[in-house]
Design an enzyme around this catalytic site. Structure first.
Site: not given
Length: 285
Positions: A18, A68, A104
């Site tokens: 990222s 997450k 996502d």
């Protein structure tokens, strides 16, 4: 004046691509800002968010494994899609609150947009894997009116996931090893249909066992999509391409989800199109 920054958190985190993606876009746009990695353990998650929320230069963070779902109780509110999926991969400070998003799902769909813009008689997706990534993928495909065959080692887990994410859908489950052996099933006419085969698991990733999938289970004209990014050219994709199928690699989803996050962090639209070619070269260097 403090330079605005965002970052990605996880445990481990050194492998994250990222920073390369967001750094490339900041550079191309000439924006003042930076994007970092932060190693955050499960025990340190609450302290990390408490410290960052009071930093005026902090624009938010991406969240990777294993946080997450663990971050959810620590947030002020969730975007409806993130709430439905039950997983957050992007946190943004908004009006004094930490807001959780899931990029996502739209990131996964991005390389399929041209296909999904067409009208189909029928859409079917074989999704292999029942982990966190599969949750976002199932939700995204259900919203695109695909009938899903969800495959995992635990078919009861697969059924619970489908019932939770799309209780009204007429979806199916199958054990993962069902796809390992050849089938003599004869597919009907697929003209006007859209078929997708997705590896939503870590199988085939460096250090993991390969994903066993016999190509006889794929209808003619299927698109094969692997979310694994290391290696980028997995055995699953190699076999599909050798059999004449179109393929989508893991960088497509990674870049797609980062696009949505970047807009929230830095308030700008990242350069795409031709710039993606240069970005991929940088990611693979």
């Amino acid at each position: 004046m403090n330079v605005p920054y965002a970052e990605v958190i996880g445990d481990p985190i050194a492998q994250s691509k990222s920073p390369v993606i967001h750094g490339f876009w900041l550079e191309k746009l000439g924006l003042e800002g930076r994007y970092d990695r932060a190693h955050v353990t499960a025990d340190g998650l609450a302290d990390y968010l408490a410290a960052r929320r009071s930093d005026p230069a902090w624009r938010g963070c991406n969240v990777t494994m294993p946080h997450k779902q663990a971050v959810i109780p620590l947030l002020g509110r969730l975007d409806p899609l993130a709430e439905r999926i039950g997983a957050v991969n992007t946190i943004v400070p908004e009006d004094g609150a930490l807001v959780g998003y899931n990029t996502d799902a739209p990131g996964f769909l991005e390389p399929l947009r041209a296909d999904l813009a067409q009208t189909h008689y029928f859409r079917m997706a074989r999704v292999l894997g029942t982990g966190g990534a599969a949750r976002a993928i199932v939700a995204a495909l259900a919203d695109e009116h695909a009938v899903i065959v969800l495959s995992g080692r635990d078919v009861e887990k697969a059924r619970r996931l489908l019932d939770e994410l799309d209780p009204q859908g007429e979806h199916h489950v199958a054990p993962l090893d069902h796809f390992a052996d050849a089938t003599d099933f004869v597919f009907d006419d697929r003209e006007g249909c859209f078929d997708l085969v997705v590896n939503a698991s870590s199988l085939g990733m460096s250090g993991q066992p390969p994903l066993a999938f016999d190509m006889s289970h794929a209808p003619p004209g299927s698109v094969f999509y692997d979310i694994v990014t290391s290696p980028l050219e997995t055995e699953f994709l190699k076999a599909a391409r050798a059999a004449g199928f179109r393929t989508v690699d893991g960088l497509s989803m990674l870049i797609g989800q980062a696009d949505h996050a970047f807009r929230r962090f830095f308030g700008a639209v990242p350069p795409r199109g031709a710039a993606d070619v240069e970005l991929r070269e940088r990611l693979l260097a």
